[in-house]
Scaffold this motif. Structure first.
Motif, mmCIF file in Angstrom:
data_model
loop_
_atom_site.group_PDB
_atom_site.id
_atom_site.type_symbol
_atom_site.label_atom_id
_atom_site.label_comp_id
_atom_site.label_asym_id
_atom_site.label_seq_id
_atom_site.Cartn_x
_atom_site.Cartn_y
_atom_site.Cartn_z
ATOM 1 N N PRO A 120 10.988 0.356 4.705
ATOM 2 C CA PRO A 120 12.012 0.590 5.719
ATOM 3 C C PRO A 120 13.519 0.572 5.226
ATOM 4 O O PRO A 120 13.678 -0.532 4.266
ATOM 5 C CB PRO A 120 11.684 -0.199 6.908
ATOM 6 C CG PRO A 120 10.429 -0.833 6.504
ATOM 7 C CD PRO A 120 10.132 -0.701 5.316
ATOM 8 N N ASP A 121 14.680 0.932 5.578
ATOM 9 C CA ASP A 121 15.980 0.917 5.345
ATOM 10 C C ASP A 121 16.198 0.960 3.802
ATOM 11 O O ASP A 121 17.183 0.430 3.352
ATOM 12 C CB ASP A 121 16.383 -0.310 5.704
ATOM 13 C CG ASP A 121 16.173 -0.466 7.271
ATOM 14 O OD1 ASP A 121 16.574 0.392 8.083
ATOM 15 O OD2 ASP A 121 15.764 -1.707 7.812
ATOM 16 N N GLY A 122 15.439 1.921 3.137
ATOM 17 C CA GLY A 122 15.828 2.178 1.705
ATOM 18 C C GLY A 122 15.086 1.085 0.520
ATOM 19 O O GLY A 122 15.058 1.206 -0.368
ATOM 20 N N HIS A 123 14.371 0.164 1.271
ATOM 21 C CA HIS A 123 13.604 -1.166 0.520
ATOM 22 C C HIS A 123 12.521 -0.182 -0.288
ATOM 23 O O HIS A 123 12.070 0.585 0.018
ATOM 24 C CB HIS A 123 13.007 -2.104 1.323
ATOM 25 C CG HIS A 123 12.749 -3.231 0.380
ATOM 26 N ND1 HIS A 123 13.550 -4.009 -0.086
ATOM 27 C CD2 HIS A 123 11.464 -3.551 -0.109
ATOM 28 C CE1 HIS A 123 12.983 -5.114 -0.591
ATOM 29 N NE2 HIS A 123 11.711 -4.581 -0.834
ATOM 30 N N VAL A 124 12.531 -0.740 -1.651
ATOM 31 C CA VAL A 124 11.573 -0.289 -2.452
ATOM 32 C C VAL A 124 10.414 -1.432 -2.936
ATOM 33 O O VAL A 124 10.836 -2.445 -3.463
ATOM 34 C CB VAL A 124 11.914 0.388 -3.809
ATOM 35 C CG1 VAL A 124 10.981 0.758 -5.109
ATOM 36 C CG2 VAL A 124 13.075 1.555 -3.611
ATOM 37 N N TYR A 125 9.362 -1.259 -2.949
ATOM 38 C CA TYR A 125 8.335 -2.200 -3.314
ATOM 39 C C TYR A 125 7.672 -1.684 -4.484
ATOM 40 O O TYR A 125 7.499 -0.553 -4.785
ATOM 41 C CB TYR A 125 7.128 -2.186 -2.025
ATOM 42 C CG TYR A 125 7.654 -2.642 -0.560
ATOM 43 C CD1 TYR A 125 7.935 -4.084 -0.440
ATOM 44 C CD2 TYR A 125 7.855 -1.814 0.080
ATOM 45 C CE1 TYR A 125 8.419 -4.602 0.836
ATOM 46 C CE2 TYR A 125 8.474 -2.184 1.462
ATOM 47 C CZ TYR A 125 8.823 -3.445 1.748
ATOM 48 O OH TYR A 125 9.194 -3.971 2.644
ATOM 49 N N GLY A 126 7.207 -2.827 -5.367
ATOM 50 C CA GLY A 126 6.417 -2.481 -6.268
ATOM 51 C C GLY A 126 5.076 -3.192 -6.527
ATOM 52 O O GLY A 126 5.030 -4.151 -5.783
ATOM 53 N N ILE A 127 4.251 -2.307 -6.884
ATOM 54 C CA ILE A 127 2.520 -2.897 -6.852
ATOM 55 C C ILE A 127 1.772 -2.649 -8.234
ATOM 56 O O ILE A 127 2.682 -2.134 -9.088
ATOM 57 C CB ILE A 127 1.872 -2.027 -5.894
ATOM 58 C CG1 ILE A 127 1.635 -0.726 -6.239
ATOM 59 C CG2 ILE A 127 2.360 -2.594 -4.336
ATOM 60 C CD1 ILE A 127 0.690 -0.001 -5.340
ATOM 61 N N ASP A 128 0.954 -3.238 -8.289
ATOM 62 C CA ASP A 128 -0.128 -3.269 -9.528
ATOM 63 C C ASP A 128 0.796 -3.843 -10.790
ATOM 64 O O ASP A 128 1.133 -3.327 -11.681
ATOM 65 C CB ASP A 128 -0.330 -1.821 -9.686
ATOM 66 C CG ASP A 128 -1.307 -1.325 -8.817
ATOM 67 O OD1 ASP A 128 -1.990 -2.166 -8.154
ATOM 68 O OD2 ASP A 128 -1.730 0.156 -8.995
ATOM 69 N N HIS A 129 0.673 -5.233 -10.692
ATOM 70 C CA HIS A 129 1.298 -5.933 -11.686
ATOM 71 C C HIS A 129 0.447 -6.721 -12.798
ATOM 72 O O HIS A 129 0.890 -7.768 -13.106
ATOM 73 C CB HIS A 129 2.508 -6.847 -11.179
ATOM 74 C CG HIS A 129 3.574 -6.225 -10.461
ATOM 75 N ND1 HIS A 129 3.597 -5.934 -9.069
ATOM 76 C CD2 HIS A 129 4.561 -5.498 -10.986
ATOM 77 C CE1 HIS A 129 4.727 -5.242 -8.801
ATOM 78 N NE2 HIS A 129 5.296 -5.011 -9.771
ATOM 79 N N GLY A 130 -0.998 -6.301 -12.827
ATOM 80 C CA GLY A 130 -1.873 -7.168 -13.571
ATOM 81 C C GLY A 130 -1.553 -7.176 -15.188
ATOM 82 O O GLY A 130 -1.797 -7.985 -15.849
#
Length: 297
Positions: free
Chosen positions: A202-212
């Protein structure tokens, strides 16, 4: 041994592949970070499916505690594929360590993540959000130059719909949330920032995943986010890095050592110091190691 041979086969998970995320406003009401951590640490996990495209065993689950329920991702250590350059059984801990780093920056890039016991033993539990990976963040465009609001990654070949191929420009969004991810990846030494590991919020936020496969002592930065390479770091990023450098010498460093070796924690501090010294986004490595991950998305 491949993950599929380590655990029983499960049905495919609903929703988009790679949909793990912060999810604090999703589902049946808001859930702040503290409540999310409590839910992930103490909730009952029920496995509902499996993300079959993931390199390691990645399970779509429901987690519930005191009447509060959410979707989550569960990655058991037993389902981690051995790697030649990362110690066996450490990927889940690295996911938690990157979450702790993310929280220390205040940028909220990594979804709430904990290490705990669950299905098939110890593993990483992370909140899930619905969202199309890379949507509005990574794109293919015609022409030799990116459109306004985008930065170039590489020239690629795509299907032309006639049995042949045509050139296209792979680009990523030119936005402050994406720039924060680029800085964070340089700190975390992310070896696998694919387009599918970026989620719009929401609101332009960016999430990052897969940091193994982060936080190695050797330089392993492989990412699509090279659009700012060599540019001056924003003032906000420099302020955040200064605070992070101080925190790493204290409580944050002590907490990270639960999941990382002392040398790996020291390497985080060295990368932060190097960024502060240069004042610029890093440049791609000129060695034999590729600067971008594969597959790209």
């Amino acid at each position: 041994m491949p993950p599929r041979e380590r655990i029983p086969p499960l049905s495919a998970a609903p929703g988009p592949v790679g949909g793990a995320g912060r999810a604090l406003e999703a589902g049946n009401g808001a859930l702040d970070a503290a409540a999310a951590a409590e839910l992930l640490a103490r909730g009952e996990i029920t496995v509902e499916g499996r993300l079959t495209d993931a390199s390691n065993a990645t399970l779509y689950c429901r987690i519930e505690l005191d009447g509060v329920a959410r979707a989550c991702v569960w990655k058991p250590v037993a389902g981690e594929r051995p790697l030649w350059d990362f110690p066996d059984g450490t990927l889940a801990g690295r996911e938690v360590a990157t979450y702790l780093l993310s929280e220390a920056t205040g940028w909220g890039i990594v979804p709430p993540t904990v290490l705990r016991d669950g299905p098939y033993g110890t593993g990483m539990c992370q909140l899930w959000i619905d969202g199309e990976p890379g949507d509005g963040l990574v794109d293919l465009q015609d022409g030799p130059a990116p459109e306004p609001g985008w930065l170039p990654i590489a020239q690629v070949a795509v299907d032309d719909g006639k049995g042949g191929q045509k050139p296209a420009l792979l680009v990523h969004a030119d936005s402050e949330p994406m720039r924060r991810v680029a800085v964070f990846d340089a700190v975390a030494n992310n070896a696998d920032r694919k387009g599918g590991h970026l989620l719009p919020g929401p609101d332009g936020h960016v999430y990052g995943i897969d940091h193994g496969i982060c936080l190695h002592t050797d330089d392993k930065l492989r990412t699509l986010l090279w659009g700012w390479a060599g540019e001056e770091l924003p003032d906000e990023a420099l302020e955040t890095l200064r605070r992070l450098h101080t925190d790493l010498a204290g409580a944050l460093g002590d907490t990270l050592r639960i999941h990382l070796t002392p040398a790996e924690v020291d390497a985080v501090g060295a990368r932060v110091a190097a960024l502060l010294h240069s004042g610029k986004h890093p440049l791609p490595s000129q060695g034999r190691r590729p600067a971008v991950p594969w597959p790209l998305i």
